[in-house]
Design a protein around this motif. Sequence first.
Motif, mmCIF file in Angstrom:
data_model
loop_
_atom_site.group_PDB
_atom_site.id
_atom_site.type_symbol
_atom_site.label_atom_id
_atom_site.label_comp_id
_atom_site.label_asym_id
_atom_site.label_seq_id
_atom_site.Cartn_x
_atom_site.Cartn_y
_atom_site.Cartn_z
ATOM 1 N N ARG A 185 41.568 37.021 57.124
ATOM 2 C CA ARG A 185 42.430 37.514 56.052
ATOM 3 C C ARG A 185 43.764 36.782 56.014
ATOM 4 N N LEU A 186 44.246 36.318 57.161
ATOM 5 C CA LEU A 186 45.487 35.548 57.173
ATOM 6 C C LEU A 186 45.294 34.196 56.479
ATOM 7 N N THR A 187 44.048 33.737 56.479
ATOM 8 C CA THR A 187 43.741 32.484 55.796
ATOM 9 C C THR A 187 43.677 32.688 54.282
ATOM 10 N N TYR A 188 43.160 33.848 53.874
ATOM 11 C CA TYR A 188 43.025 34.165 52.447
ATOM 12 C C TYR A 188 43.821 35.436 52.131
ATOM 13 N N ARG A 189 45.139 35.355 52.256
ATOM 14 C CA ARG A 189 45.996 36.528 52.098
ATOM 15 C C ARG A 189 45.954 37.089 50.689
ATOM 16 N N LEU A 190 45.955 36.210 49.686
ATOM 17 C CA LEU A 190 45.953 36.678 48.305
ATOM 18 C C LEU A 190 44.699 37.489 48.011
ATOM 19 N N ASP A 191 43.569 37.057 48.543
ATOM 20 C CA ASP A 191 42.316 37.776 48.349
ATOM 21 C C ASP A 191 42.414 39.176 48.932
ATOM 22 N N PHE A 192 43.063 39.293 50.093
ATOM 23 C CA PHE A 192 43.238 40.590 50.741
ATOM 24 C C PHE A 192 44.024 41.542 49.844
ATOM 25 N N TRP A 193 45.147 41.080 49.324
ATOM 26 C CA TRP A 193 46.003 41.957 48.520
ATOM 27 C C TRP A 193 45.399 42.267 47.161
ATOM 28 N N ILE A 194 44.614 41.335 46.625
ATOM 29 C CA ILE A 194 43.909 41.617 45.373
ATOM 30 C C ILE A 194 42.892 42.725 45.586
ATOM 31 N N GLU A 195 42.213 42.687 46.731
ATOM 32 C CA GLU A 195 41.242 43.733 47.053
ATOM 33 C C GLU A 195 41.927 45.081 47.210
ATOM 34 N N VAL A 196 43.067 45.105 47.895
ATOM 35 C CA VAL A 196 43.823 46.350 48.058
ATOM 36 C C VAL A 196 44.266 46.881 46.701
ATOM 37 N N LEU A 197 44.813 46.000 45.871
ATOM 38 C CA LEU A 197 45.310 46.406 44.563
ATOM 39 C C LEU A 197 44.196 46.939 43.678
ATOM 40 N N SER A 198 43.047 46.276 43.674
ATOM 41 C CA SER A 198 41.934 46.726 42.838
ATOM 42 C C SER A 198 41.431 48.094 43.275
ATOM 43 N N ASP A 199 41.396 48.324 44.588
ATOM 44 C CA ASP A 199 40.953 49.622 45.100
ATOM 45 C C ASP A 199 41.938 50.719 44.711
ATOM 46 N N LEU A 200 43.229 50.439 44.824
ATOM 47 C CA LEU A 200 44.234 51.429 44.463
ATOM 48 C C LEU A 200 44.223 51.714 42.960
ATOM 49 N N MET A 201 43.978 50.685 42.152
ATOM 50 C CA MET A 201 43.904 50.887 40.705
ATOM 51 C C MET A 201 42.719 51.773 40.343
ATOM 52 N N PHE A 202 41.600 51.577 41.046
ATOM 53 C CA PHE A 202 40.428 52.404 40.795
ATOM 54 C C PHE A 202 40.717 53.869 41.124
ATOM 55 N N GLN A 203 41.361 54.105 42.276
ATOM 56 C CA GLN A 203 41.705 55.471 42.654
ATOM 57 C C GLN A 203 42.716 56.073 41.683
ATOM 58 N N ALA A 204 43.635 55.258 41.201
ATOM 59 C CA ALA A 204 44.632 55.739 40.244
ATOM 60 C C ALA A 204 43.967 56.178 38.947
ATOM 61 N N ASN B 120 40.978 57.408 38.627
ATOM 62 C CA ASN B 120 40.350 58.701 38.883
ATOM 63 C C ASN B 120 41.372 59.833 38.819
ATOM 64 N N LEU B 121 42.544 59.591 39.382
ATOM 65 C CA LEU B 121 43.600 60.602 39.349
ATOM 66 C C LEU B 121 44.083 60.820 37.918
ATOM 67 N N ILE B 122 44.234 59.746 37.168
ATOM 68 C CA ILE B 122 44.663 59.865 35.768
ATOM 69 C C ILE B 122 43.654 60.675 34.960
ATOM 70 N N PHE B 123 42.365 60.483 35.261
ATOM 71 C CA PHE B 123 41.327 61.255 34.569
ATOM 72 C C PHE B 123 41.524 62.748 34.803
ATOM 73 N N ILE B 124 41.818 63.129 36.049
ATOM 74 C CA ILE B 124 42.053 64.540 36.358
ATOM 75 C C ILE B 124 43.259 65.065 35.587
ATOM 76 N N LEU B 125 44.330 64.279 35.547
ATOM 77 C CA LEU B 125 45.540 64.705 34.845
ATOM 78 C C LEU B 125 45.291 64.850 33.345
#
Length: 263
Positions: A18-37, A39-44
Amino acid sequence: MFYASLCWEYMKNYAKTRLTYRLDFWIEVLSDLMFQALNLIFILIVFRHTPTLGGWSEAEVVFVYGFFMVPYGIFGTFFNLWNFSERYIVKGEMDRVLTRPAYNLYQILLENMDPPSLFGSVVGGIIMAVSWSSLGLPFEALDALMLVIFVIGAVLIYAGLYTALTAISFYSDAPTGILPLMYNIQNYGRYPVNIYNKTIRFLLTWILPFAFVGVIPASYFLDRNEDGLSSLALLTPLVGIVVLSIGLFVWNRGIKRYRGAGS
């Protein structure tokens, strides 16, 4: 000690990658958080059209969703088995795993670790804390202990169910496609089970116990005892142990049926 050191080595290798491909790591984190967001927006959005859902307030349902995210994030980190059939059965990598001395399932879990999923657990914990405060719920030392116990139980339920479903690959030459179906079904566990009919409620509680990874343990802290929910919450760790035992049994039987990738 052998398995602990093995886990540490795999984690170091993951960090180096992951230190070699740092951008890929953060893109994965961001995409996962957006997906969860989303779901939360749907509830709201749902609560913009109705004051309650099966007698549960918006803050209570959001609290349940926050709890749901915590064990799911941990499960996603250590039990990332989504591509098992394609990688280990179709491509034959299971042969390599079986030639090594460590327990085969443990090796596969370490090879597919997905630490970015833990960010989902952190966000879930934050959602729970905010909802806890807005609901004015008291917080005691026992609550912290029960939260840990319930989260562990929920992770075991996830692990057992998906281990058993993944092991179906040993009994079939083709990818089953059942995991995406289960992924959709598990999402029903983040809503109050009393909004479903009796058949679905029974299914989510005792057959595919996804209610025990969300609404049932969360009801303990909300003191919601409709249909004995908060009392059922105490069964979460026991259900987790039973489901995991079944999952490991199915997996171990499946391993004995495996005959290699062929030519």
